[in-house]
Design an enzyme around this catalytic site. Structure first.
Site, mmCIF file in Angstrom:
data_model
loop_
_atom_site.group_PDB
_atom_site.id
_atom_site.type_symbol
_atom_site.label_atom_id
_atom_site.label_comp_id
_atom_site.label_asym_id
_atom_site.label_seq_id
_atom_site.Cartn_x
_atom_site.Cartn_y
_atom_site.Cartn_z
ATOM 1 N N ASP A 153 0.796 -6.427 5.095
ATOM 2 C CA ASP A 153 -0.876 -7.003 4.980
ATOM 3 C C ASP A 153 -0.678 -8.340 4.480
ATOM 4 O OD1 ASP A 153 -3.787 -6.391 5.187
ATOM 5 O OD2 ASP A 153 -3.047 -4.722 4.682
ATOM 6 N N ASN B 62 7.886 8.578 -8.409
ATOM 7 C CA ASN B 62 8.316 8.637 -9.506
ATOM 8 C C ASN B 62 7.426 9.350 -10.726
ATOM 9 O OD1 ASN B 62 5.991 7.000 -9.929
ATOM 10 N ND2 ASN B 62 7.037 5.299 -11.346
ATOM 11 N N GLU C 82 -7.246 -8.826 11.563
ATOM 12 C CA GLU C 82 -8.391 -7.844 11.366
ATOM 13 C C GLU C 82 -9.744 -8.865 11.608
ATOM 14 O OE1 GLU C 82 -10.777 -5.138 7.870
ATOM 15 O OE2 GLU C 82 -9.927 -7.092 7.573
ATOM 16 N N ASP D 274 4.032 9.993 -4.257
ATOM 17 C CA ASP D 274 4.469 9.462 -5.513
ATOM 18 C C ASP D 274 5.779 9.949 -5.608
ATOM 19 O OD1 ASP D 274 4.737 8.992 -8.293
ATOM 20 O OD2 ASP D 274 3.488 10.718 -9.158
ATOM 21 N N ASP E 286 4.208 9.630 -11.687
ATOM 22 C CA ASP E 286 3.334 9.002 -12.631
ATOM 23 C C ASP E 286 1.929 9.274 -12.025
ATOM 24 O OD1 ASP E 286 3.028 7.173 -10.442
ATOM 25 O OD2 ASP E 286 3.592 5.285 -11.757
ATOM 26 N N ASP F 267 4.062 5.351 -4.271
ATOM 27 C CA ASP F 267 4.934 4.394 -4.396
ATOM 28 C C ASP F 267 5.826 4.460 -3.596
ATOM 29 O OD1 ASP F 267 6.868 6.023 -5.238
ATOM 30 O OD2 ASP F 267 5.741 6.373 -7.294
ATOM 31 N N ASP G 13 -5.437 -9.792 7.093
ATOM 32 C CA ASP G 13 -6.675 -9.202 6.513
ATOM 33 C C ASP G 13 -8.088 -10.228 6.709
ATOM 34 O OD1 ASP G 13 -7.776 -7.273 4.652
ATOM 35 O OD2 ASP G 13 -8.480 -8.921 3.569
ATOM 36 N N HIS H 113 -8.049 2.746 6.183
ATOM 37 C CA HIS H 113 -8.369 3.054 4.703
ATOM 38 C C HIS H 113 -9.884 2.407 4.410
ATOM 39 C CE1 HIS H 113 -7.425 -0.995 5.276
ATOM 40 N NE2 HIS H 113 -7.673 -1.187 4.165
ATOM 41 N N ASP H 114 -10.359 1.922 5.299
ATOM 42 C CA ASP H 114 -11.731 1.509 5.345
ATOM 43 C C ASP H 114 -13.123 2.247 5.771
ATOM 44 O OD1 ASP H 114 -11.024 -0.677 4.054
ATOM 45 O OD2 ASP H 114 -10.714 -1.851 5.671
HETATM 46 C C1 NOJ Z 1 -10.358 -5.534 4.821
HETATM 47 C C2 NOJ Z 1 -9.574 -4.494 4.105
HETATM 48 O O1 NOJ Z 1 -9.109 -3.657 5.275
HETATM 49 C C3 NOJ Z 1 -10.521 -3.993 2.921
HETATM 50 O O2 NOJ Z 1 -9.758 -2.772 2.812
HETATM 51 C C4 NOJ Z 1 -10.823 -4.819 2.024
HETATM 52 O O3 NOJ Z 1 -11.469 -4.394 0.875
HETATM 53 C C5 NOJ Z 1 -11.263 -6.230 2.522
HETATM 54 N N1 NOJ Z 1 -10.670 -6.663 3.783
HETATM 55 C C6 NOJ Z 1 -11.250 -7.316 1.629
HETATM 56 O O4 NOJ Z 1 -9.980 -7.629 1.486
#
Ligand code: NOJ
Length: 565
Positions: free
Chosen positions: A99, A24, A260, A22, A26, A30, A205, A333-334
């Site tokens: 992305d 700024n 992906e 972060d 909040d 960012d 994606d 992140h998944d």
């Molecule tokens: C793959 C992305 O990595 C994931 O975070 C997202 O929820 C799904 N695709 C849908 O966009």
């Protein structure tokens, strides 16, 4: 344009912007925060950044639901600050990939808002609208039985036009109709917009989902929660559409793409990534190695199985060799944090380093996810209210509705939720882990272990995980064998050892990883006598040699990287 395939020398760092830094004040990560940390990112030795979505979005799926593809989410900054980040990254030798999320938009995208107003609206055909049926009471019923992967059924009813729209992810993520040439023209336009601004490529994606089987029949295979998937995973026109994007846009820029591809197998991947005139993607993010402790999804957990992990690694190394290029990753992140999955929280430092060595020396382009380089771990969720992710919420709801015990459901969420990897990056031992100012509430709770696990502490320690990543990345970039060499696996049946070599004329490299909480003995592979190699990297202070009986003793979670020249 002649392609120099610069991505083969690249190492990427993935930023999931909401939780990175972060800048700024909040409580939300960012681009100002990214600006502050560009030197840090460059100090890792990486050569590129992949930004998870930065675009305008109502955040139903934290940016993977886009309402404006050509503007930055105001919480994260604006196009001016993005340009500063881009220039700052380039000035430090870091490429930047964005992305590209075009399987679906947000339901707040102006195209979708238009499309749902009438069947004659010019944007109606931008999405997948179908007539449904009626049940005995006359209530509308969906066009087929497909499930959404994130939220209930895959169809949502729009009374204004008496039709249903398809969303294979959340309700707020209507699928685009890629069969419509106007939609493909929009995708080209979005690509050009960012490439013209100077970005270096895209992470695409769920790109293998963009083409749906004609007629979209009901799915009579009983795959709970995933009915329909086989009718759009690697669908009929996906190659044709990607060829169009390549010919009309990508081939005119010095850029790269990584697509992906959930569930992809090498035989299905090669038609996309095999080098030659038909290639449409430079690399793919594949999933097999992310299922070493689960069945197909993190929500069907199984005990960790090293042989499964090694099998997946080696299969992709072998099948793509000489034909195509791998994208290497063990976190994003998944998924939950890898130390908590495939490593050991008890041996956090050792196992985080071992996991780094297990993939960073394979053939391909590595990606490192924010926080991975300091060995961040899973957190603990006391109740479902602490878990913002739409897919976790869905899992919880479905399981509770089917009568499961709350404590069991929460145990599963604590095991499988992707929110584990979305807690704010732990920068220091200060309040809020230095992610945002003291006194400000971060958008998502910081993992309480930040007092001990944070970047500032890791900077201090010569032997920290962070410095191990730096050394490993530097070593990988120094040694031609890591880019060019062939791949060979040893000890394939071992449940504890992952041992692989990379070989080319004049240089060889051996990576030894002991995936166990105890000492393991290993007979060194023929031709790889440890006493004849140079130990370039390890995660213990010393490296006892081979015993008189010919066995090399390896301590818990020990890894070693030897080079032979
Ligand atoms: C793959 C992305 O990595 C994931 O975070 C997202 O929820 C799904 N695709 C849908 O966009």
């Amino acid at each position: 344009m002649e392609r120099n395939r610069w991505y083969k020398d690249a190492v990427f760092y993935q930023i999931w912007p909401r939780s990175f830094k972060d800048g700024n004040g909040d409580g939300i990560g960012d681009l100002w925060g990214v600006l502050e940390k560009l030197d840090y990112i460059a100090s890792l030795g990486v050569t590129g950044i992949w930004f998870s979505p930065l675009y305008v979005s109502p955040q139903a799926d934290y940016g993977y639901d886009i309402a404006d593809y050509k503007a930055i989410n105001p919480e994260y900054g604006d196009l001016d600050v993005f340009q500063q980040v881009l220039d700052g990254a380039h000035a430090r030798g870091l490429r930047v990939i964005m992305d590209l999320v075009v399987n679906h938009t947000s339901s707040e995208h102006p195209w979708f808002k238009e499309s749902r107003t009438s069947r004659d609206n010019p944007y109606h055909d931008y999405y997948i609208w179908r007539d449904g049926g009626r049940d005995r009471e006359g209530n509308p019923t969906p066009p087929n039985n497909w499930d959404s992967l994130f939220e209930g059924r895959a169809w949502e009813y729009e009374p204004a036009i008496d039709q249903w729209y398809l969303h294979v992810f959340a309700k707020g993520q209507p699928d685009l109709n890629m069969d419509n040439p106007a939609v493909r023209a929009e995708v080209e336009d979005i690509m050009r917009f960012w490439l013209d601004m100077g970005v270096d490529g895209f992470r695409e994606d769920v790109i293998t989902f963009i083409s749906k089987v004609e007629g979209m029949p009901s799915d009579h295979l009983m795959v709970p929660g995933a009915r329909g998937l086989r009718f759009y995973e690697n669908g009929p026109h996906v190659h044709e559409y990607l060829e169009q994007f390549r010919d009309n846009v990508l081939s005119h820029y010095d850029c790269m793409t990584v697509g992906e591809a959930p569930m992809i197998t090498p035989d299905k991947a090669l038609p996309f990534i095999e080098e030659g005139p038909n290639q449409t993607l430079d690399m793919m993010f594949t999933f097999e190695h992310m299922c070493a402790d689960c069945l197909f999804t993190d929500y069907v957990p199984l005990p960790f199985n090293l042989r499964k992990l090694k099998g997946a690694f080696s299969k992709w190394q072998k099948e793509l060799d000489g034909k195509a290029w791998n994208a290497l990753y063990i976190e994003n992140h998944d998924h939950p944090r890898v130390v908590s999955r495939y490593g050991s929280e008890a041996y956090r430092v050792e196992s985080a380093k071992l996991l780094a060595a297990s993939y960073l020396f394979q053939k391909g382009t590595p990606f490192v996810y924010q926080g991975q380089e300091i060995g961040m771990t899973n957190t603990h969720f006391g109740s479902i209210d602490e878990v913002p992710d739409v897919s976790a919420q869905n899992q919880y709801r479905n399981r509770m509705a089917s009568g499961a015990k709350e404590s069991d459901v929460m145990a599963l969420i604590n095991r499988a939720a992707r929110d584990h990897s979305r807690t704010p990056v732990q920068w220091s031992a200060e309040e809020n882990a230095g992610f945002c100012p003291a006194g400000v509430e971060p958008w998502f709770a910081v993992n309480p272990n930040y007092h001990g696990i944070n970047v500032a502490a890791a900077e201090e320690g010569e032997d920290s995980i962070l410095n191990f990543y730096r050394k490993a990345i530097a070593l990988r970039r120094e040694l031609p064998v890591v880019r060019e060499g062939s791949y060979k696996e040893f000890k394939r049946v071992s449940n504890e050892l992952y041992v692989y070599a990379r070989e080319m004329e004049g240089q060889r490299l051996l990576v030894i990883c002991n995936f166990a909480d105890h000492e393991t003995l290993m007979r060194p592979p023929a031709g790889y006598d440890p006493s004849l190699g140079e130990l370039r990297l390890g995660n213990y202070d010393d490296a006892p040699g081979t015993r008189p009986d010919g066995f090399l003793p390896l301590r818990p979670w020990e890894c070693r990287v030897y080079v032979y020249e």
